[in-house]
Design a protein around this motif. Structure first.
Motif, short mmCIF file in Angstrom:
data_model
loop_
_atom_site.label_atom_id
_atom_site.label_comp_id
_atom_site.label_asym_id
_atom_site.label_seq_id
_atom_site.Cartn_x
_atom_site.Cartn_y
_atom_site.Cartn_z
N ASN A 115 23.11 52.09 -37.97
CA ASN A 115 23.50 53.12 -38.97
C ASN A 115 24.06 52.60 -40.28
OD1 ASN A 115 23.86 55.62 -39.87
ND2 ASN A 115 26.02 56.42 -39.05
N ARG A 116 22.69 52.28 -40.89
CA ARG A 116 23.38 51.11 -42.34
C ARG A 116 23.44 52.93 -43.50
NH1 ARG A 116 19.53 46.19 -43.27
NH2 ARG A 116 18.34 47.69 -42.28
N ILE A 117 24.49 51.92 -44.36
CA ILE A 117 24.72 53.38 -45.62
C ILE A 117 23.69 52.73 -47.08
CG2 ILE A 117 25.92 53.81 -47.68
CD1 ILE A 117 28.24 53.52 -45.93
N LEU A 118 22.70 53.64 -47.33
CA LEU A 118 21.65 53.44 -48.13
C LEU A 118 22.42 53.46 -49.92
CD1 LEU A 118 18.63 54.43 -45.62
CD2 LEU A 118 19.84 51.91 -46.38
N SER A 119 23.02 54.60 -49.37
CA SER A 119 23.58 55.17 -50.76
C SER A 119 24.53 56.21 -50.45
CB SER A 119 22.47 56.39 -51.87
OG SER A 119 22.13 56.92 -52.71
N GLY A 158 34.07 65.82 -57.10
CA GLY A 158 34.71 63.52 -56.75
C GLY A 158 35.45 64.03 -55.12
N LYS A 159 35.64 65.18 -54.89
CA LYS A 159 36.54 65.54 -53.95
C LYS A 159 36.22 64.79 -52.81
CE LYS A 159 39.42 69.46 -55.81
NZ LYS A 159 39.54 70.80 -55.63
N LYS A 160 34.48 65.15 -52.07
CA LYS A 160 33.62 64.68 -51.27
C LYS A 160 32.51 63.78 -51.81
CE LYS A 160 35.14 69.28 -49.39
NZ LYS A 160 34.02 70.06 -48.41
N ASN A 161 32.19 63.18 -50.31
CA ASN A 161 30.94 61.69 -51.03
C ASN A 161 30.18 62.02 -49.78
OD1 ASN A 161 31.84 60.89 -52.74
ND2 ASN A 161 33.54 60.04 -51.13
N LEU A 162 28.96 62.03 -49.90
CA LEU A 162 27.30 62.79 -49.56
C LEU A 162 27.20 60.91 -49.69
CD1 LEU A 162 25.72 64.43 -48.38
CD2 LEU A 162 24.58 64.20 -50.14
N VAL A 163 26.87 61.32 -47.77
CA VAL A 163 26.66 58.85 -47.70
C VAL A 163 25.00 59.62 -47.51
CG1 VAL A 163 27.02 57.45 -46.26
CG2 VAL A 163 29.25 59.01 -47.03
N LEU A 164 24.13 59.07 -47.47
CA LEU A 164 22.94 58.80 -46.46
C LEU A 164 22.61 57.69 -46.43
CD1 LEU A 164 20.01 60.05 -46.70
CD2 LEU A 164 19.32 58.51 -48.95
N THR A 165 22.46 57.32 -45.03
CA THR A 165 22.17 56.01 -44.38
C THR A 165 20.47 56.12 -43.44
OG1 THR A 165 22.63 57.57 -41.53
CG2 THR A 165 24.57 56.41 -43.03
N ASN A 166 20.37 55.71 -43.14
CA ASN A 166 18.88 55.32 -42.53
C ASN A 166 18.95 55.94 -41.20
OD1 ASN A 166 20.68 53.90 -40.38
ND2 ASN A 166 19.30 51.79 -39.98
#
Length: 523
Positions: free
Chosen positions: A501-505, A512-520
């Motif tokens: 489950n690697r982070i792509l972006s 800036g309070k939250k982060n949207l993480v895109l994984t495979n």
């Protein structure tokens, strides 16, 4: 049989050659004789001019030294006054008197430099005309500034040291008044490294200047130019010692105002000494970098080392060898290998062998550890001048790996995870720990760049020199890590993100309070 004319034993056979006007031939005996006579006349003329100059300097010195003060205060005071004073008061008066006498001698030395030495060098041909102005400007920089301040300081002391006043209550107020004007000492002492370089260069290439300096030392002055100029370097430190001595002998209850003035003066003088040390250290470091820049000669490819940067500094330097030094015999023979038992017993013989190794030109390498790169130079004598060619491409410190020993025993790729400074330093540290048990005077350098890579093993005369070099490199690499470590790293998660489950972006949102993480595997 040899037929011909030996021109060295006979007169010139050219019909146009005369004693006063020799012919064009370089081998003409009359030309050689005339040239020799001309050189002797020039030498004698310069000697006579030099003698006249020294005589004038001696006369000026005698005129200024006609009314010399006595060395000790006690020797200038009547005995009946001296017997009434305590030992503490006598020490105080001696220290005050020493301030006055030494200041008078210092001002007299400045006058000798200004009226005799500088004037002589400016009005004669001792220094070539094309460099004379620049030489005087830098060698005697800020001398006139110091003289203008200290002459007025001496006048203030003269007013207090009246001949009828055998006992002086104090001079703390005078010292406190003039300390803020002692700032020229900072600039004067900072200019000394370049001034010494100019003088040493003139001594080597200019026999007239060398002879002038020797005549000064043999004259009634008994000091050369260096000795006169060094008085301005030591004078601020002398003020600190003398003021401290006066303060020790001053009674705070009887003279509170004098005690406070001396205390403030001592604080200001200590602050002045700190500024002097900082300025002189920076000037010396900068001068060393400039000299290094002048002697570097690149063989093929030029590499910008950033030596024009005012903050560039040389952290460490020394000599290494391309072959190992063996000290197993007293004959001074060299071999390519050495056992660890022989290395542990290095003594003065090893130093002698290293010197012989260096003199025999078997490949000694000068290294310079700067605050950004490690530089290797090879010295070679060409027409009595030493050329310093770059031996290997300079290694940037972030890409430098160094271990004690002859080989990298562990694969470097195992420890390199990225090209960051932190990971490179950690890799070098692990390699150093692995090889720290190796008892050898060898040291291996690895340049691990993207386009430039090489590995080289060199040898030192002693193990202590290798250890010092390793410590200096480690310090500079740690300094670079601290200077460029602008990010604070922390773990986001230990279990969610892995190889499956690697982070792509990653994209911040909600200000800036939250982060949207895109994984495979998705968002």
């Amino acid at each position: 049989e040899v037929n011909g004319v030996c021109v060295l034993l006979s007169k010139c056979y050219s019909p146009t050659c005369t004693k006063d006007k020799p012919c064009y031939s370089l081998s003409c005996p009359r030309r050689r004789t005339l040239k020799k006579q001309t050189s002797m006349k020039t030498l004698n003329k310069n000697k006579s001019i030099g003698n006249i100059i020294i005589q004038n300097i001696n006369q000026n010195y005698l005129n200024s030294a006609s009314n010399d003060e006595k060395t000790l205060w006690s020797s200038s005071v009547p005995m009946e006054i001296l017997e009434k004073l305590s030992s503490k008061e006598i020490k105080k008066q001696e220290a005050i008197y020493e301030v006055y006498v030494t200041e008078k001698n210092f001002v007299k030395s400045l006058e000798t430099v200004r009226d005799s030495i500088i004037k002589t060098l400016a009005e004669t041909n001792i220094i070539p005309h094309d460099i004379r102005k620049n030489f005087i400007k830098h060698v005697f920089a800020h001398v006139n500034d110091i003289y203008s301040v200290n002459k007025r300081f001496l006048d203030s002391l003269n007013d207090r040291m009246h001949p009828q006043n055998y006992i002086i209550s104090g001079i703390g107020d005078i010292i406190l008044k003039w300390i803020p004007f002692f700032e020229p000492f900072v600039f004067y002492i900072a200019s000394r490294p370049y001034a010494k370089y100019l003088m040493e260069t003139q001594r080597q290439v200019n026999p007239y200047f060398s002879r002038f300096d020797e005549d000064l030392m043999n004259s009634k002055l008994r000091h050369g130019i260096d000795s006169f100029l060094s008085q301005g370097v030591s004078r601020p430190g002398r003020y600190v010692l003398l003021v401290r001595e006066i303060l020790k002998s001053t009674d705070q209850k009887k003279q509170p105002k004098e005690f406070d003035c001396l205390t403030k003066s001592l604080e200001l003088l200590n602050a002045l000494m700190k500024r002097i040390d900082k300025a002189s250290g920076a000037a010396q470091d900068r001068h060393d970098v400039i000299l290094l820049k002048q002697k570097i000669l690149f063989k093929n490819e030029f590499v910008n080392l950033g030596l024009n940067d005012e903050k560039r500094r040389i952290r460490h330097e020394g000599t290494l060898f391309r072959k190992e030094i063996n000290t197993i015999s007293n004959t001074g023979q060299l071999s390519n290998q050495m056992s660890s038992s022989n290395l542990s017993g290095l003594n003065s013989n090893s130093v002698n062998v290293a010197q012989n190794f260096n003199m025999n030109n078997v490949g000694d390498i000068q290294f310079y550890l700067l605050d950004n790169v490690l530089l290797f130079l090879k010295s070679k004598a060409v027409n009595k001048w030493n050329q310093h060619k770059v031996f290997q491409r300079p290694i940037p410190l972030p890409l430098l790996f160094v271990i004690p020993g002859e080989e990298m025993s562990v694969s470097l790729r195992k420890y390199i995870a990225s090209s960051s400074l932190t990971s490179l330093s950690q890799s070098s540290k692990k390699l150093s720990l692995i090889n720290s048990s190796v008892n050898s005077n060898a040291i291996t350098f690895l340049y691990y760049g993207a386009k430039q890579r090489y590995q080289i093993t060199l040898y030192g005369a002693q193990i202590a020199a290798i250890t010092t070099l390793l410590d200096k490199i480690k310090q500079e690499q740690n300094r670079l890590i601290q200077n460029y470590n602008i990010f604070t790293l922390y773990k986001l998660s230990d279990k969610v993100f892995d190889y499956n489950n690697r982070i792509l972006s990653l994209e911040p949102f909600d200000y800036g309070k939250k982060n949207l993480v895109l994984t495979n595997q998705g968002l």
